[in-house]
Enzyme design. Structure first.
Site, PDB file in Angstrom:
ATOM      1  N   GLU A   1       0.677  -1.373   0.066  1.00 48.01           N
ATOM      2  CA  GLU A   1       0.111   0.053  -0.023  1.00 48.01           C
ATOM      3  C   GLU A   1       0.777   1.237  -0.116  1.00 48.01           C
ATOM      4  O   GLU A   1       1.805   1.313   0.886  1.00 48.01           O
ATOM      5  CB  GLU A   1      -0.879   0.027   1.120  1.00 48.01           C
ATOM      6  CG  GLU A   1      -1.641   1.287   1.199  1.00 48.01           C
ATOM      7  CD  GLU A   1      -3.010   1.198   2.133  1.00 48.01           C
ATOM      8  OE1 GLU A   1      -2.969   0.408   2.949  1.00 48.01           O
ATOM      9  OE2 GLU A   1      -3.730   2.234   2.395  1.00 48.01           O
TER      10      GLU A   1
ATOM     11  N   GLU B   1     -12.672   2.387   2.980  1.00 46.45           N
ATOM     12  CA  GLU B   1     -11.871   2.447   4.448  1.00 46.45           C
ATOM     13  C   GLU B   1     -12.254   4.041   4.772  1.00 46.45           C
ATOM     14  O   GLU B   1     -12.084   4.746   4.249  1.00 46.45           O
ATOM     15  CB  GLU B   1     -10.281   2.576   3.907  1.00 46.45           C
ATOM     16  CG  GLU B   1      -9.624   2.260   5.225  1.00 46.45           C
ATOM     17  CD  GLU B   1      -8.212   2.022   5.003  1.00 46.45           C
ATOM     18  OE1 GLU B   1      -7.462   1.057   5.386  1.00 46.45           O
ATOM     19  OE2 GLU B   1      -7.401   2.728   4.071  1.00 46.45           O
TER      20      GLU B   1
HETATM   21 MN    MN Z   1      -5.708   2.420   3.062  1.00 43.04          MN
END
Ligand code: MN
Length: 293
Positions: free
Chosen positions: A147, A241
């Site tokens: 990420e 998220e």
């Molecule tokens: Mn994230």
């Protein structure tokens, strides 16, 4: 159609049996196909119970975590690196045992603000670690995602291009890029070019607003981002998220600097996010092949 996911922290900050039930049933009720569990502090998660519930509700798990400053594979100190590797090995094993095929997040760094750039030795340790764990993960049917996070959460990679360079250097096939619109909004030139640069190396996506609250209430250009996903023919997961002081996970919430209340009602937030993401994807033509334009 891309699997639509939701981060477990929308529902609960712990993994007690009651919370796991709430996480899984609420995600399904809000329409999602996938749940992302954080392994940031892997508390004793009941594997059998969780696997059974995931099966009962027909929902897939994905897993993520970041490392810690005392267990950091980007450190100069081999003992600190070894503790980081142990956390990663544990996370890959949990992913496999719970029937997941994706482990992402920040497996290359502590999750937090560094007060110096990464060293050459630290970078070498990151490359060696990723080479090793991506091989182990491949044997277990688990893909590793890197990420791309902003400069206040890691000094290793902050842009998609840096992630692609790191993957090239590691040189194994079992790594993919994981983009998050919240971080892109801070570090990237726009929401299109990084996606096009990743192409088929993009393996996972986080949809987050500029303040990580309700989608559409901040400054992220989701229309541009979803059009870019459609342009590269992205078929991977798209996971919502969002964090608020309403739901706190010991450790993770502090590392993510969740200081404010952005929402109170997880179900209202989640059903809105599902509708928002579905509408953006459809508008952009994501996964739709018979559009006349
Ligand atoms: Mn994230």
């Amino acid at each position: 159609m891309n699997p639509l996911g939701i981060h477990a922290l929308v529902w609960a900050g712990d993994v007690s049996p009651e919370s796991v039930k709430k996480i899984i049933s609420s995600s399904k009720e809000a329409g999602f196909d996938l749940i992302e569990f954080s392994l940031h502090e892997p508390k004793p998660l009941d594997f059998g119970y969780t696997r059974e519930l995931l099966k009962e509700f027909n929902i897939k798990p994905a897993f993520s975590r970041g490392l810690a400053f005392n267990a950091d594979v980007s450190s100069d100190d081999p003992a600190v690196v070894a503790r980081g590797v142990a956390l990663l090995t544990e996370a890959i094993n949990i992913t496999q045992q719970l029937g997941g095929d994706y482990f992402g997040g920040v497996p290359y760094s502590a999750l937090g603000k560094y007060n110096h750039p990464i060293t050459a030795q630290g970078r070498k340790h990151v490359v060696e670690t990723l080479r090793r764990i991506s091989g182990e993960a491949a044997d277990k049917g688990v893909k590793i995602g890197l990420e791309v996070v902003n400069r206040y959460e890691s000094n290793v990679i902050n842009t998609a291009r840096q992630a692609l360079e790191l993957i090239d250097e590691v040189g194994t096939g079992n790594l993919c890029v994981h983009l998050d619109t919240y971080h892109m909004n801070i570090e990237e030139v726009d929401f299109v070019r990084p996606v096009l640069e990743c192409g088929d190396k993009l393996g996972y996506v986080h949809i987050g607003e500029s303040h990580r609250g309700y989608l559409g209430s901040g400054t992220v250009d989701f229309t541009a981002f979803f059009h870019a996903l459609a342009q590269i023919g992205y078929t991977g997961p798209i996971t919502f998220e969002s964090f608020s002081s309403t739901v706190v996970a010991e450790g993770l919430s502090n590392d993510l600097a969740v200081w404010r209340n952005l929402w109170n009602n997880g179900m209202d937030l989640a059903t809105h996010a599902h509708a928002f993401i579905s509408a953006q994807a459809k508008g952009a033509g994501l996964g739709i092949t018979d559009r006349p334009y």
